[in-house]
Scaffold this motif. Structure first.
Motif, PDB file in Angstrom:
ATOM      1  N   LYS A   1      26.913  38.493  46.909  1.00 28.56           N
ATOM      2  CA  LYS A   1      27.389  37.801  45.700  1.00 28.56           C
ATOM      3  C   LYS A   1      27.930  38.771  44.657  1.00 28.56           C
ATOM      4  O   LYS A   1      28.920  38.479  43.978  1.00 28.56           O
ATOM      5  N   ALA A   2      27.284  39.924  44.526  1.00 25.52           N
ATOM      6  CA  ALA A   2      27.761  40.902  43.540  1.00 25.52           C
ATOM      7  C   ALA A   2      29.139  41.425  43.928  1.00 25.52           C
ATOM      8  O   ALA A   2      30.024  41.601  43.073  1.00 25.52           O
ATOM      9  N   ALA A   3      29.348  41.668  45.230  1.00 28.00           N
ATOM     10  CA  ALA A   3      30.656  42.152  45.682  1.00 28.00           C
ATOM     11  C   ALA A   3      31.734  41.089  45.474  1.00 28.00           C
ATOM     12  O   ALA A   3      32.866  41.400  45.069  1.00 28.00           O
ATOM     13  N   LEU A   4      31.398  39.811  45.751  1.00 25.66           N
ATOM     14  CA  LEU A   4      32.365  38.732  45.517  1.00 25.66           C
ATOM     15  C   LEU A   4      32.752  38.644  44.045  1.00 25.66           C
ATOM     16  O   LEU A   4      33.929  38.436  43.711  1.00 25.66           O
ATOM     17  N   ALA A   5      31.777  38.790  43.177  1.00 28.72           N
ATOM     18  CA  ALA A   5      32.073  38.760  41.739  1.00 28.72           C
ATOM     19  C   ALA A   5      32.985  39.909  41.353  1.00 28.72           C
ATOM     20  O   ALA A   5      33.908  39.739  40.533  1.00 28.72           O
ATOM     21  N   ALA A   6      32.770  41.085  41.937  1.00 27.59           N
ATOM     22  CA  ALA A   6      33.618  42.240  41.631  1.00 27.59           C
ATOM     23  C   ALA A   6      35.036  42.023  42.139  1.00 27.59           C
ATOM     24  O   ALA A   6      36.021  42.392  41.470  1.00 27.59           O
ATOM     25  N   ILE A   7      35.174  41.435  43.332  1.00 25.21           N
ATOM     26  CA  ILE A   7      36.515  41.157  43.873  1.00 25.21           C
ATOM     27  C   ILE A   7      37.245  40.150  42.987  1.00 25.21           C
ATOM     28  O   ILE A   7      38.447  40.300  42.699  1.00 25.21           O
ATOM     29  N   ASP A   8      36.535  39.100  42.542  1.00 23.18           N
ATOM     30  CA  ASP A   8      37.162  38.111  41.656  1.00 23.18           C
ATOM     31  C   ASP A   8      37.603  38.748  40.340  1.00 23.18           C
ATOM     32  O   ASP A   8      38.685  38.444  39.817  1.00 23.18           O
ATOM     33  N   ALA A   9      36.767  39.637  39.796  1.00 22.26           N
ATOM     34  CA  ALA A   9      37.131  40.304  38.544  1.00 22.26           C
ATOM     35  C   ALA A   9      38.360  41.185  38.743  1.00 22.26           C
ATOM     36  O   ALA A   9      39.252  41.244  37.879  1.00 22.26           O
ATOM     37  N   LEU A  10      38.433  41.858  39.880  1.00 23.49           N
ATOM     38  CA  LEU A  10      39.602  42.700  40.166  1.00 23.49           C
ATOM     39  C   LEU A  10      40.853  41.853  40.336  1.00 23.49           C
ATOM     40  O   LEU A  10      41.943  42.221  39.860  1.00 23.49           O
ATOM     41  N   ALA A  11      40.703  40.700  41.001  1.00 24.88           N
ATOM     42  CA  ALA A  11      41.856  39.813  41.177  1.00 24.88           C
ATOM     43  C   ALA A  11      42.359  39.321  39.828  1.00 24.88           C
ATOM     44  O   ALA A  11      43.580  39.237  39.589  1.00 24.88           O
ATOM     45  N   ASP A  12      41.467  38.986  38.910  1.00 20.57           N
ATOM     46  CA  ASP A  12      41.889  38.569  37.569  1.00 20.57           C
ATOM     47  C   ASP A  12      42.584  39.700  36.834  1.00 20.57           C
ATOM     48  O   ASP A  12      43.587  39.500  36.144  1.00 20.57           O
ATOM     49  N   GLU A  13      42.019  40.912  36.983  1.00 19.40           N
ATOM     50  CA  GLU A  13      42.622  42.063  36.307  1.00 19.40           C
ATOM     51  C   GLU A  13      44.041  42.356  36.779  1.00 19.40           C
ATOM     52  O   GLU A  13      44.923  42.721  35.988  1.00 19.40           O
ATOM     53  N   LEU A  14      44.279  42.157  38.081  1.00 21.25           N
ATOM     54  CA  LEU A  14      45.593  42.484  38.667  1.00 21.25           C
ATOM     55  C   LEU A  14      46.498  41.264  38.768  1.00 21.25           C
ATOM     56  O   LEU A  14      47.526  41.321  39.441  1.00 21.25           O
ATOM     57  N   ALA A  15      46.085  40.153  38.105  1.00 18.61           N
ATOM     58  CA  ALA A  15      46.887  38.922  38.102  1.00 18.61           C
ATOM     59  C   ALA A  15      47.072  38.393  39.523  1.00 18.61           C
ATOM     60  O   ALA A  15      48.154  37.957  39.910  1.00 18.61           O
ATOM     61  N   LEU A  16      46.013  38.418  40.303  1.00 17.19           N
ATOM     62  CA  LEU A  16      46.025  37.878  41.654  1.00 17.19           C
ATOM     63  C   LEU A  16      45.116  36.636  41.678  1.00 17.19           C
ATOM     64  O   LEU A  16      44.260  36.490  42.544  1.00 17.19           O
ATOM     65  N   LYS A  17      45.333  35.734  40.717  1.00 13.42           N
ATOM     66  CA  LYS A  17      44.432  34.604  40.559  1.00 13.42           C
ATOM     67  C   LYS A  17      44.589  33.585  41.680  1.00 13.42           C
ATOM     68  O   LYS A  17      43.716  32.752  41.870  1.00 13.42           O
ATOM     69  N   GLU A  18      45.689  33.644  42.435  1.00 17.03           N
ATOM     70  CA  GLU A  18      45.842  32.714  43.539  1.00 17.03           C
ATOM     71  C   GLU A  18      44.749  32.892  44.587  1.00 17.03           C
ATOM     72  O   GLU A  18      44.470  31.998  45.350  1.00 17.03           O
ATOM     73  N   ALA A  19      44.125  34.084  44.574  1.00 17.76           N
ATOM     74  CA  ALA A  19      43.098  34.342  45.591  1.00 17.76           C
ATOM     75  C   ALA A  19      41.795  33.670  45.271  1.00 17.76           C
ATOM     76  O   ALA A  19      40.923  33.558  46.124  1.00 17.76           O
ATOM     77  N   ALA A  20      41.604  33.202  44.050  1.00 18.57           N
ATOM     78  CA  ALA A  20      40.339  32.560  43.698  1.00 18.57           C
ATOM     79  C   ALA A  20      40.213  31.250  44.428  1.00 18.57           C
ATOM     80  O   ALA A  20      41.193  30.515  44.592  1.00 18.57           O
ATOM     81  N   PRO A  21      39.012  30.874  44.934  1.00 19.34           N
ATOM     82  CA  PRO A  21      38.845  29.639  45.672  1.00 19.34           C
ATOM     83  C   PRO A  21      38.978  28.441  44.754  1.00 19.34           C
ATOM     84  O   PRO A  21      38.680  28.494  43.593  1.00 19.34           O
TER      85      PRO A  21
END
Length: 367
Positions: A347-367
């Motif tokens: 869960k911690a790694a998933l949260a980090a990946i989501d935060a990175l996706a938001d930072e890099l404007a890759l929000k399409e990857a969010a479920p």
């Protein structure tokens, strides 16, 4: 038994000090009431003389006589009851004093008996030091070892036991001295020389000094497979600018490591850092076009390795960032998706990946 007698005497003295003022009657102004009446009569005669000499007026003389008469009456009353206290009240006060004198120590003993340990014997320091049980305080054990070695500086085994403790506590200077003492007092030992080299390196902030190299070389001479000595000698090569030699030494150390070696993870991480630093330096030295091609090749190599399975959070984060920097947004989105699948149980790694996706404007990857 003597200590209880001392405590009882101290308690009694404290109680008596508190009760002594209460046990005494009201202090009298004169030892004898007759003396008081004689004094007041003398005052009346003196008032009459002052009035006859015209030193005071009639009103002042009358007021002075009235005050003297009042004092004389009080003195006459004191003669009938010198202490100002009746016998029953005196008995009551003495009884309450005796009660307090007995209750306070008894109450203290009762509380100590309920909450204290009256049957527990004392524990002198010397006796505690003689007992090396599992519950013994580690600081006491360490103090005992230090005291023993101060009296027996030639005990090689004792120094060999104490030196690693100093090393783990970060007392590098003392650890180096302890390892050196163990080497001098005992037989040549590869672990002791390797420990001496490590302590000297830690003492200088990670620099492999000449003195540390000498100790590490002795360790390798006694045991060519000593992992600790070989690791620090590889760092010495890196420190001297021989990056390729350092990487080769660490790679060989990992290849010969046992499958269950607990130190292999640290060695592998250091080798990967060396390789990454060397790769960055090599790429930075290339012309612009070749540099971009080399970077793309490195990123593709990382992606291919991660596609086969596994991968840690730092590796996936590095791949996602690299794809984004290279401007390949579809590949970055795919990397985010694959990372979420591979790290689904963390869960911690998933949260980090989501935060990175938001930072890099890759929000399409969010479920």
């Amino acid at each position: 038994m003597m200590i209880w007698a001392i405590f009882a005497a101290m308690t009694g003295a404290a109680v008596f000090a508190l009760l002594w003022p209460l046990s005494r009657g009201r202090a009298q102004g004169f030892a004898d009431a007759a003396d008081a009446r004689s004094l007041y009569r003398s005052q009346l005669k003196e008032i009459d003389r002052d009035l006859a000499r015209k030193l005071i007026g009639d009103e002042e003389a009358q007021a002075a006589r009235t005050e003297a008469a009042r004092r004389l009456l009080r003195a006459a009353g004191d003669e009938a009851d010198p202490t100002g206290e009746t016998e029953p009240s005196l008995r009551r006060r003495r009884a309450s004093s005796a009660l307090m004198l007995s209750i306070v120590p008894l109450l203290a003993l009762l509380i100590y008996g309920l909450y204290g340990s009256p049957g527990q014997p004392d524990q002198p320091l010397a006796a505690r030091l003689e007992k090396a049980g599992p519950q013994q305080d580690f600081a006491i054990v360490l103090a005992r070892m230090e005291a023993h070695l101060a009296a027996n500086p030639g005990d090689a085994k004792g120094w060999a036991l104490l030196a690693p403790i100093y090393l783990r506590q970060g007392r590098y200077d003392e650890a180096a001295k302890a390892f050196a003492a163990a080497v001098r007092a005992g037989k040549p030992d590869a672990e002791l020389y390797a420990g001496l080299g490590e302590a000297r390196i830690m003492e200088t902030g990670g620099i492999v000094t000449a003195a540390a190299r000498e100790a590490l070389a002795e360790a390798v001479k006694l045991d060519p497979k000593s992992p600790r000595a070989r690791y620090y000698l590889a760092l010495a090569k890196e420190q001297d600018g021989d990056g390729e030699g350092a990487q080769a030494a660490l790679a060989q150390l990992l290849a010969e490591a046992p499958a269950d070696a607990d130190w292999s993870g640290a060695v592998r991480a250091r080798l990967e850092r060396m390789q990454a630093d060397a790769g960055r330096k090599a790429v930075a030295a290339l012309p612009e076009a070749e540099r971009q091609q080399a970077i793309k090749g490195m990123v593709d190599g990382l992606a291919e390795r991660l596609s086969t399975g596994g991968g840690s959070l730092p590796e996936w984060s590095r791949l996602i960032r690299a794809r984004t920097v290279l401007g390949d947004k579809p590949a970055a989105l795919q990397a985010v998706k694959t990372a979420r699948e591979r790290l689904a149980d963390d869960k911690a790694a998933l949260a980090a990946i989501d935060a990175l996706a938001d930072e890099l404007a890759l929000k399409e990857a969010a479920p």
